[in-house]
Design a protein around this motif. Structure first.
Motif, PDB file in Angstrom:
ATOM      1  N   PHE A 162      -0.564  -5.070 -19.459  1.00  0.00           N
ATOM      2  CA  PHE A 162      -0.060  -5.915 -18.413  1.00  0.00           C
ATOM      3  C   PHE A 162       0.402  -5.513 -17.504  1.00  0.00           C
ATOM      4  O   PHE A 162      -0.225  -5.855 -16.156  1.00  0.00           O
ATOM      5  N   THR A 163       1.522  -4.039 -17.653  1.00  0.00           N
ATOM      6  CA  THR A 163       1.793  -3.760 -16.889  1.00  0.00           C
ATOM      7  C   THR A 163       1.532  -2.961 -15.315  1.00  0.00           C
ATOM      8  O   THR A 163       1.541  -3.095 -14.549  1.00  0.00           O
ATOM      9  N   GLY A 164       0.561  -2.331 -16.774  1.00  0.00           N
ATOM     10  CA  GLY A 164      -0.596  -1.318 -16.088  1.00  0.00           C
ATOM     11  C   GLY A 164      -1.488  -2.527 -15.101  1.00  0.00           C
ATOM     12  O   GLY A 164      -2.035  -1.954 -13.709  1.00  0.00           O
ATOM     13  N   PHE A 165      -1.681  -3.064 -15.538  1.00  0.00           N
ATOM     14  CA  PHE A 165      -2.730  -3.958 -14.106  1.00  0.00           C
ATOM     15  C   PHE A 165      -2.488  -4.563 -13.234  1.00  0.00           C
ATOM     16  O   PHE A 165      -2.680  -4.525 -12.886  1.00  0.00           O
ATOM     17  N   LEU A 166      -0.926  -5.041 -13.588  1.00  0.00           N
ATOM     18  CA  LEU A 166       0.045  -5.431 -12.781  1.00  0.00           C
ATOM     19  C   LEU A 166       0.058  -4.152 -10.928  1.00  0.00           C
ATOM     20  O   LEU A 166       0.342  -4.494  -9.733  1.00  0.00           O
ATOM     21  N   ALA A 167       0.696  -2.709 -11.882  1.00  0.00           N
ATOM     22  CA  ALA A 167       0.652  -2.158 -11.107  1.00  0.00           C
ATOM     23  C   ALA A 167      -0.437  -1.232 -10.023  1.00  0.00           C
ATOM     24  O   ALA A 167      -0.565  -1.251  -9.313  1.00  0.00           O
ATOM     25  N   LEU A 217       3.153   5.583 -18.063  1.00  0.00           N
ATOM     26  CA  LEU A 217       4.031   5.294 -18.239  1.00  0.00           C
ATOM     27  C   LEU A 217       3.998   4.021 -19.235  1.00  0.00           C
ATOM     28  O   LEU A 217       5.314   4.070 -19.096  1.00  0.00           O
ATOM     29  N   THR A 218       3.144   3.318 -19.173  1.00  0.00           N
ATOM     30  CA  THR A 218       3.399   2.030 -19.894  1.00  0.00           C
ATOM     31  C   THR A 218       2.621   2.351 -21.451  1.00  0.00           C
ATOM     32  O   THR A 218       2.514   1.178 -21.806  1.00  0.00           O
ATOM     33  N   GLY A 219       2.624   3.880 -21.840  1.00  0.00           N
ATOM     34  CA  GLY A 219       2.641   3.692 -23.348  1.00  0.00           C
ATOM     35  C   GLY A 219       1.125   3.326 -23.260  1.00  0.00           C
ATOM     36  O   GLY A 219       1.067   2.775 -24.900  1.00  0.00           O
ATOM     37  N   ARG A 221       0.371  -1.067   0.179  1.00  0.00           N
ATOM     38  CA  ARG A 221      -0.008   0.433  -0.012  1.00  0.00           C
ATOM     39  C   ARG A 221       0.936   1.236   0.235  1.00  0.00           C
ATOM     40  O   ARG A 221       0.262   2.535  -0.527  1.00  0.00           O
ATOM     41  N   ASN A 222       1.730   1.284   0.311  1.00  0.00           N
ATOM     42  CA  ASN A 222       2.857   2.173   0.380  1.00  0.00           C
ATOM     43  C   ASN A 222       3.783   2.499  -0.621  1.00  0.00           C
ATOM     44  O   ASN A 222       4.092   3.995  -0.167  1.00  0.00           O
ATOM     45  N   ILE A 223       3.469   2.054  -1.058  1.00  0.00           N
ATOM     46  CA  ILE A 223       4.512   2.478  -2.819  1.00  0.00           C
ATOM     47  C   ILE A 223       3.742   2.627  -3.531  1.00  0.00           C
ATOM     48  O   ILE A 223       2.358   2.211  -3.447  1.00  0.00           O
ATOM     49  N   PRO A 224       3.533   3.556  -3.495  1.00  0.00           N
ATOM     50  CA  PRO A 224       2.799   4.520  -4.943  1.00  0.00           C
ATOM     51  C   PRO A 224       2.966   3.477  -6.455  1.00  0.00           C
ATOM     52  O   PRO A 224       3.467   3.615  -6.741  1.00  0.00           O
ATOM     53  N   TRP A 267       5.163   1.391  -8.834  1.00  0.00           N
ATOM     54  CA  TRP A 267       4.800   0.324  -9.190  1.00  0.00           C
ATOM     55  C   TRP A 267       5.246   0.208 -10.524  1.00  0.00           C
ATOM     56  O   TRP A 267       5.574  -0.640 -11.269  1.00  0.00           O
ATOM     57  N   ALA A 268       4.614   1.554 -11.076  1.00  0.00           N
ATOM     58  CA  ALA A 268       4.124   1.542 -12.134  1.00  0.00           C
ATOM     59  C   ALA A 268       6.025   1.552 -13.088  1.00  0.00           C
ATOM     60  O   ALA A 268       6.388   0.433 -14.607  1.00  0.00           O
ATOM     61  N   MET A 269       6.439   2.132 -12.556  1.00  0.00           N
ATOM     62  CA  MET A 269       8.100   2.455 -13.422  1.00  0.00           C
ATOM     63  C   MET A 269       8.873   0.795 -12.998  1.00  0.00           C
ATOM     64  O   MET A 269       9.655   0.239 -13.808  1.00  0.00           O
ATOM     65  N   ILE A 270       8.715   0.287 -11.850  1.00  0.00           N
ATOM     66  CA  ILE A 270       9.724  -1.163 -11.538  1.00  0.00           C
ATOM     67  C   ILE A 270       9.389  -2.091 -12.320  1.00  0.00           C
ATOM     68  O   ILE A 270       9.963  -2.337 -12.837  1.00  0.00           O
ATOM     69  N   LEU A 271       7.876  -2.583 -12.896  1.00  0.00           N
ATOM     70  CA  LEU A 271       7.190  -2.965 -13.451  1.00  0.00           C
ATOM     71  C   LEU A 271       7.580  -2.687 -14.814  1.00  0.00           C
ATOM     72  O   LEU A 271       7.011  -3.638 -15.887  1.00  0.00           O
ATOM     73  N   LEU A 272       7.712  -1.747 -15.573  1.00  0.00           N
ATOM     74  CA  LEU A 272       8.443  -1.834 -16.641  1.00  0.00           C
ATOM     75  C   LEU A 272       9.662  -1.880 -17.746  1.00  0.00           C
ATOM     76  O   LEU A 272       9.629  -2.795 -18.353  1.00  0.00           O
TER      77      LEU A 272
END
Length: 262
Positions: A138-143, A215-217, A118-121, A125-130
Motif C-alpha cells: 500500500f505504501t508503494g501504491f500511494l507513492a 524502499l518499501t520492502g 508532480r515535482n516531488i520525486p 514520496w516513498a520515504m515520506i509515506l514509509l
C-alpha cells in the motif's frame, strides 16, 4: 550584417561557451578531487565484472517462481495505481482546464496541487509515506498514485485545453448544459490522447515500482535487493532481464492499443 561577420560572431560565441564549460569542468574536478581518467580506465573492468556475474545461469531457474510472483505483484501495483490516479486526474483536469473549469480560482488551485504532486520525486514520496504506512504494498501504491496523479492531471488538462473550443461553443449554443458539454464534447474528442497517456504511465510506473520496492520492502525491487546483498548475482541478473522483457511487452502492447484506437 554580412554572412562572414555573422558566422564569425557565431564561432566566437561558441568558443566562449566551450571555454566556460571547460573552465567549470576543471574547477569542479579540482574541488572534489575527482580523477576522471582513472575512473574511465576502470570501465572495461566494471563491464567485464557485470557481464561475468549478472548473467543468469542454470542455477537461476530455481529462483524463477518467487521472481515471477513478485514481478506479478509489482505489475499489479503499477497498473492499479495508474488506473486509480487516472480517474481522479480526469476529474481534476476537467475542473482545472481553461475551457471547462467552473471558476478560475478552482483552476489555479488544481494546477498548483498537480504541480506540487508532480515535482516531488517518487522516491521522496516513498520515504515520506514509509513512516506512516510502514513497509507494505500500500505504501508503494500511494507513492506511485500521488506522483501519477500530479503528472496525469497536468497532461489531461493540457490535452483538454488543446481541443477545438468551437465545438464546446456550438454545444452551448444549442442549449447543452455543463455535463453534456463534457461528456458529449470533451471526452469523446480527447479519449485517444488520454488513453495514450494512461498507457505511457503504466510503463513508467512499472519501472518506478521496482525502485519503490527497494524502499518499501515489497515486490520485485525488494527481491532484487535481497539477492544482490546475498551475492546471488545470477538471480539478480535474471530479475533485471525479466523486468526488461516485461517493459518491452508492455510497450508493444500499448503501441498496438494506440494504433487500434487511432
Amino acid at each position: 550584417m554580412t554572412p562572414e561577420r555573422f558566422f564569425r560572431q557565431r564561432r566566437l560565441r561558441l568558443s566562449v561557451v566551450l571555454l566556460i564549460l571547460i573552465g567549470i569542468y576543471v574547477i569542479s574536478m579540482a574541488l572534489v578531487n575527482f580523477q576522471a581518467w582513472a575512473s574511465i580506465s576502470k570501465i572495461p573492468a566494471g563491464l567485464m565484472w557485470l557481464f561475468t556475474n549478472f548473467i543468469p545461469t542454470s542455477r537461476s531457474i530455481s529462483y524463477l517462481g518467487p521472481i515471477l510472483y513478485q514481478l506479478w505483484r509489482t505489475l499489479l501495483v503499477a497498473i492499479s495505481s495508474t488506473m486509480v490516479a487516472s480517474l481522479f486526474a480526469l476529474v481534476f483536469a476537467i475542473l482545472g482546464a481553461k475551457t471547462t473549469t467552473p471558476t478560475p480560482a478552482l483552476r489555479w488551485g488544481i494546477r498548483f496541487g498537480a504541480s506540487l504532486l508532480r515535482n516531488i520525486p517518487v522516491v521522496a514520496w516513498a520515504m515520506i509515506l514509509l513512516f506512516s504506512f510502514k513497509q507494505s504494498d500500500f505504501t508503494g501504491f500511494l507513492a506511485l498514485f500521488f506522483m501519477t496523479l500530479g503528472y496525469l492531471t497536468r497532461a489531461f488538462t493540457e490535452t483538454i485545453e488543446d481541443l477545438d473550443a468551437e465545438k464546446l461553443q456550438a454545444l452551448q449554443a444549442v442549449g447543452a448544459n455543463y455535463f453534456q458539454c463534457v461528456f458529449c464534447g470533451v471526452l469523446p474528442e480527447a479519449a485517444s490522447t488520454l488513453t495514450s497517456w494512461v498507457l505511457y504511465m503504466i510503463e513508467n510506473n512499472l519501472r518506478d515500482a521496482t525502485l519503490v520496492g527497494l524502499l518499501t520492502g515489497t515486490g520485485v525491487g525488494f527481491l532484487f535487493d535481497y539477492y544482490f546483498k546475498a551475492f546471488r548475482y545470477d538471480a539478480a541478473g535474471l530479475i533485471v532481464l525479466l523486468i526488461a522483457i516485461l517493459v518491452i511487452v508492455l510497450e508493444l502492447t500499448s503501441n498496438r492499443i494506440r494504433r487500434a484506437i487511432a
